[in-house]
Scaffold this active site. Sequence first.
Site, mmCIF file in Angstrom:
data_model
loop_
_atom_site.group_PDB
_atom_site.id
_atom_site.type_symbol
_atom_site.label_atom_id
_atom_site.label_comp_id
_atom_site.label_asym_id
_atom_site.label_seq_id
_atom_site.Cartn_x
_atom_site.Cartn_y
_atom_site.Cartn_z
ATOM 1 N N CYS A 2 0.841 -1.191 0.000
ATOM 2 C CA CYS A 2 0.000 0.000 0.000
ATOM 3 C C CYS A 2 0.880 1.247 0.000
ATOM 4 O O CYS A 2 1.926 1.293 0.637
ATOM 5 C CB CYS A 2 -0.945 0.094 1.182
ATOM 6 S SG CYS A 2 -2.066 -1.286 1.330
ATOM 7 N N ARG A 28 3.823 -0.269 -4.818
ATOM 8 C CA ARG A 28 3.591 -0.785 -3.470
ATOM 9 C C ARG A 28 2.283 -1.581 -3.363
ATOM 10 O O ARG A 28 2.002 -2.180 -2.324
ATOM 11 C CB ARG A 28 3.532 0.373 -2.469
ATOM 12 C CG ARG A 28 4.784 1.216 -2.426
ATOM 13 C CD ARG A 28 4.638 2.333 -1.436
ATOM 14 N NE ARG A 28 4.573 1.836 -0.085
ATOM 15 C CZ ARG A 28 5.615 1.584 0.685
ATOM 16 N NH1 ARG A 28 6.831 1.791 0.222
ATOM 17 N NH2 ARG A 28 5.460 1.138 1.909
ATOM 18 N N TRP A 76 -2.697 -2.818 -1.634
ATOM 19 C CA TRP A 76 -2.378 -4.242 -1.766
ATOM 20 C C TRP A 76 -3.189 -4.923 -0.684
ATOM 21 O O TRP A 76 -2.902 -4.763 0.502
ATOM 22 C CB TRP A 76 -0.883 -4.473 -1.571
ATOM 23 C CG TRP A 76 -0.450 -5.882 -1.833
ATOM 24 C CD1 TRP A 76 -0.124 -6.427 -3.039
ATOM 25 C CD2 TRP A 76 -0.280 -6.927 -0.858
ATOM 26 N NE1 TRP A 76 0.227 -7.745 -2.888
ATOM 27 C CE2 TRP A 76 0.145 -8.078 -1.561
ATOM 28 C CE3 TRP A 76 -0.446 -7.010 0.514
ATOM 29 C CZ2 TRP A 76 0.410 -9.287 -0.933
ATOM 30 C CZ3 TRP A 76 -0.184 -8.220 1.150
ATOM 31 C CH2 TRP A 76 0.243 -9.343 0.436
ATOM 32 N N ASN A 102 -1.687 2.072 5.658
ATOM 33 C CA ASN A 102 -0.805 1.016 5.181
ATOM 34 C C ASN A 102 -0.397 0.230 6.416
ATOM 35 O O ASN A 102 0.154 0.806 7.339
ATOM 36 C CB ASN A 102 0.421 1.673 4.509
ATOM 37 C CG ASN A 102 1.518 0.680 4.163
ATOM 38 O OD1 ASN A 102 1.242 -0.491 3.978
ATOM 39 N ND2 ASN A 102 2.740 1.159 4.083
ATOM 40 N N GLY A 103 -0.710 -1.086 6.448
ATOM 41 C CA GLY A 103 -0.348 -1.883 7.620
ATOM 42 C C GLY A 103 -1.488 -2.795 8.016
ATOM 43 O O GLY A 103 -2.391 -3.067 7.212
ATOM 44 N N GLU A 488 17.732 -17.124 -8.197
ATOM 45 C CA GLU A 488 17.249 -15.802 -8.600
ATOM 46 C C GLU A 488 16.615 -15.855 -9.994
ATOM 47 O O GLU A 488 15.585 -15.235 -10.247
ATOM 48 C CB GLU A 488 18.417 -14.800 -8.540
ATOM 49 C CG GLU A 488 18.109 -13.386 -8.980
ATOM 50 C CD GLU A 488 16.994 -12.699 -8.192
ATOM 51 O OE1 GLU A 488 16.542 -13.239 -7.172
ATOM 52 O OE2 GLU A 488 16.554 -11.626 -8.638
ATOM 53 N N LYS A 492 12.756 -14.808 -10.692
ATOM 54 C CA LYS A 492 12.362 -13.766 -11.658
ATOM 55 C C LYS A 492 11.286 -14.303 -12.592
ATOM 56 O O LYS A 492 10.306 -13.639 -12.874
ATOM 57 C CB LYS A 492 13.564 -13.310 -12.504
ATOM 58 C CG LYS A 492 14.557 -12.405 -11.830
ATOM 59 C CD LYS A 492 14.096 -10.994 -11.565
ATOM 60 C CE LYS A 492 13.412 -10.856 -10.255
ATOM 61 N NZ LYS A 492 14.170 -10.735 -9.041
ATOM 62 N N GLU A 495 7.901 -14.935 -10.833
ATOM 63 C CA GLU A 495 7.336 -13.670 -10.387
ATOM 64 C C GLU A 495 6.616 -12.913 -11.510
ATOM 65 O O GLU A 495 5.522 -12.410 -11.319
ATOM 66 C CB GLU A 495 8.522 -12.829 -9.901
ATOM 67 C CG GLU A 495 8.237 -11.848 -8.852
ATOM 68 C CD GLU A 495 9.501 -11.134 -8.394
ATOM 69 O OE1 GLU A 495 10.582 -11.288 -8.997
ATOM 70 O OE2 GLU A 495 9.392 -10.393 -7.435
ATOM 71 N N HIS A 511 18.825 -36.264 -6.107
ATOM 72 C CA HIS A 511 18.236 -36.723 -4.846
ATOM 73 C C HIS A 511 16.718 -36.566 -4.850
ATOM 74 O O HIS A 511 16.102 -36.503 -3.800
ATOM 75 C CB HIS A 511 18.869 -35.961 -3.668
ATOM 76 C CG HIS A 511 20.341 -36.211 -3.574
ATOM 77 N ND1 HIS A 511 20.855 -37.411 -3.144
ATOM 78 C CD2 HIS A 511 21.404 -35.444 -3.907
ATOM 79 C CE1 HIS A 511 22.185 -37.361 -3.199
ATOM 80 N NE2 HIS A 511 22.533 -36.177 -3.669
ATOM 81 N N LYS A 608 5.890 -4.312 -4.218
ATOM 82 C CA LYS A 608 7.342 -4.242 -4.128
ATOM 83 C C LYS A 608 7.843 -4.271 -2.697
ATOM 84 O O LYS A 608 8.799 -4.944 -2.368
ATOM 85 C CB LYS A 608 7.856 -2.988 -4.833
ATOM 86 C CG LYS A 608 9.375 -2.959 -4.837
ATOM 87 C CD LYS A 608 9.918 -2.348 -6.068
ATOM 88 C CE LYS A 608 11.420 -2.494 -6.121
ATOM 89 N NZ LYS A 608 11.830 -3.822 -6.626
HETATM 90 O O1 M6R Z 1 13.033 -4.482 -0.149
HETATM 91 P P1 M6R Z 1 13.624 -5.808 0.098
HETATM 92 O O2 M6R Z 1 14.895 -6.047 -0.624
HETATM 93 O O3 M6R Z 1 13.778 -6.122 1.576
HETATM 94 O O4 M6R Z 1 12.559 -6.858 -0.464
HETATM 95 C C1 M6R Z 1 12.734 -8.229 -0.306
HETATM 96 C C2 M6R Z 1 11.826 -9.001 -1.251
HETATM 97 O O5 M6R Z 1 10.484 -8.733 -0.986
HETATM 98 C C3 M6R Z 1 12.122 -8.688 -2.716
HETATM 99 O O6 M6R Z 1 13.449 -8.936 -3.040
HETATM 100 C C4 M6R Z 1 11.213 -9.556 -3.629
HETATM 101 O O7 M6R Z 1 11.568 -10.893 -3.536
HETATM 102 C C5 M6R Z 1 11.336 -9.039 -5.073
HETATM 103 N N1 M6R Z 1 10.030 -8.836 -5.616
HETATM 104 C C6 M6R Z 1 12.009 -9.992 -5.972
HETATM 105 O O8 M6R Z 1 12.067 -9.532 -7.280
#
Ligand code: M6R
Length: 613
Positions: A2, A28, A76, A102-103, A488, A492, A495, A511, A608
């Site tokens: 948010c 956000r 969000w 937000n929260g 990673e 990506k 996501e 395994h 984000k």
């Molecule tokens: O702001 P931060 O680096 O603490 O965020 C951590 C994760 O939420 C962030 O890296 C998330 O996994 C990304 N969307 C990945 O692309």
Amino acid sequence: MCGIVGAFSRKGAVLDGMLEGLRVLEYRGYDSCGVAVVEGEKVEIRRKVGRLTELEKLLADGALAGARIGVGHTRWATHGAPSDENAHPHSDGSGRLALVHNGIIENFLELRRELQAEGRVFTSETDTEVLSHLVGRELARGLKLVDAVRAALARVHGYYAIAVMSPADGGALVCARQGPPLVVATTADAAYLGSDVLALLPHTRDVVYLEDGDVAELAPGSLVVTNLAGQPLERHARRIDWDAEQASKAGYPHFMLKEIHEQPDVLARTAFDRILSASGDVSFEHGDWSDARLRSFERLQVIACGTALHAGMVAKYLIEQLVRLPVDLDYASEFRYREPVLVPRTLALAVSQSGETADTLAALRLARELGASTASICNVMGSTVVRESDATILTHAGPEIGVASTKAFVAQVVAAFLLAVRLGRARGTIDANGGRALLDELRRLRPRMEALLAPETIERVGAIARGHVDAKGFFFLGRGVNFPIALEGALKLKEISYVHAEGYAAGEMKHGPIALISKGMPIVVVNAPGSVADKVRSNLHEVKARGGHVISIGSDAASHELADESIDVPATIEPLSAVLNVIPLQLFAYHHALARGCDIDKPRNLAKSVTVE
Ligand code: M6R
């Protein structure tokens, strides 16, 4: 999660500026949004499920265009599905206030029952609406807005950044913070608030970061900060060196692509000014990074989430290999509840782009309670993680808007490499010549990154990604420092392209997971010449023998020869191969998502900055 904004202007209208602010905060959360403004003696609210463009259609009649006080929100969802009714701002039905949040309010159910028993009517499923009723109840008792907000917050358990406005007393705007970030600023003729400095940059670069427990009353040219008991607090403005231009797409179709292309510059900004060529060492600005302090640690504990955790895992490989200092690594969300045991003289290292991730922050606080010294690798100066760490390495990646983290990851890995060199120099595992050699190689990455971003390479990665657009699932395999890169690459892809992709330590496949491989399944293998290259090649043979379609990424020519398709990456030393190898994986995910028609910068279900547990 948010984003909230607020503005109070003496002269001009605030609506357009608030919508601009919401636009840069959409990263956000973006399932619904809304604004409220003071119109005469009344509050007017407009809110809508969907993106900001939907809200803009509602506002097209211009009815609210002249207002001078307002608050806004991009959501969000946590409590209550995305809908017009659950979108913020919320009110208490009196027309005397509007509130954005937000929260999470943890005791909202009992508060809601109490308020309903008094005859108050709720129109949403959100936890937030109890806050507007609590404030409304206090306003009805004759309190000023700021006092009403304090009285309401005294009843609440949970965490929040809120902004509340009311037409009372010629107009009032109040905000408060307990947990999620909140930044405020004043100019001669106006006052602003936002969840992120990005929303304030078009107005000013001098901002005040509120701290937990702060309540701020804003008016044009005036900011009064108090605690929940009403005692005045001093909060100083900081100058932000980001500019609004950095938060634009600058001609790229997506923020993600722009941010991938920024990576050579991010490397330079994060590393080059810190390199001390003569001594083969590195200097950091924030906190005590002296030899004496770095020699005093027995163990390092990395805590982070998501992509930042993958960068932390690269840090573990680098530091254990180059410094011989033991490094533990935890998901921050696991660390906080597994009753961790820290040995004396532990340095807890939080890695975070935003510096506001709830789990990372809680884990950092727990580590401190358990006696650890604290440090962070973070991209946002003034963020809570930075403010609560004894020392910080700022990653100078600039604002990262794409929800899928790219340049922040590369900056974190580069910062981890610098930290390994500094630790090695302090603890005597790296001498001046060794340090110089490592740092020279780091400098050489810049042209190599640029080469990787040349149109031919991008086109080749794009063609391979499009060729697998219908694949049902992917494996990403790597070992050593390239194991986190495999994780990673998989993150990506899932996501932003919504395809099942699993990152695995290449040696672990046999395994169990190898049973999943069927004819033609794409298997991305990340490899670089060095300590585990031949082991990775053996694993590559194993998956190929079971019908896997191997896409080889890296600088290991022998892997490319064995593979069905390959992307060659410029050579570097093994510890730095992670920085280069991740770039084709980012581009792979980008082009795959593009071919599938996905919303690249705002993937479904995500936000984000994850400021809830
Ligand atoms: O702001 P931060 O680096 O603490 O965020 C951590 C994760 O939420 C962030 O890296 C998330 O996994 C990304 N969307 C990945 O692309």
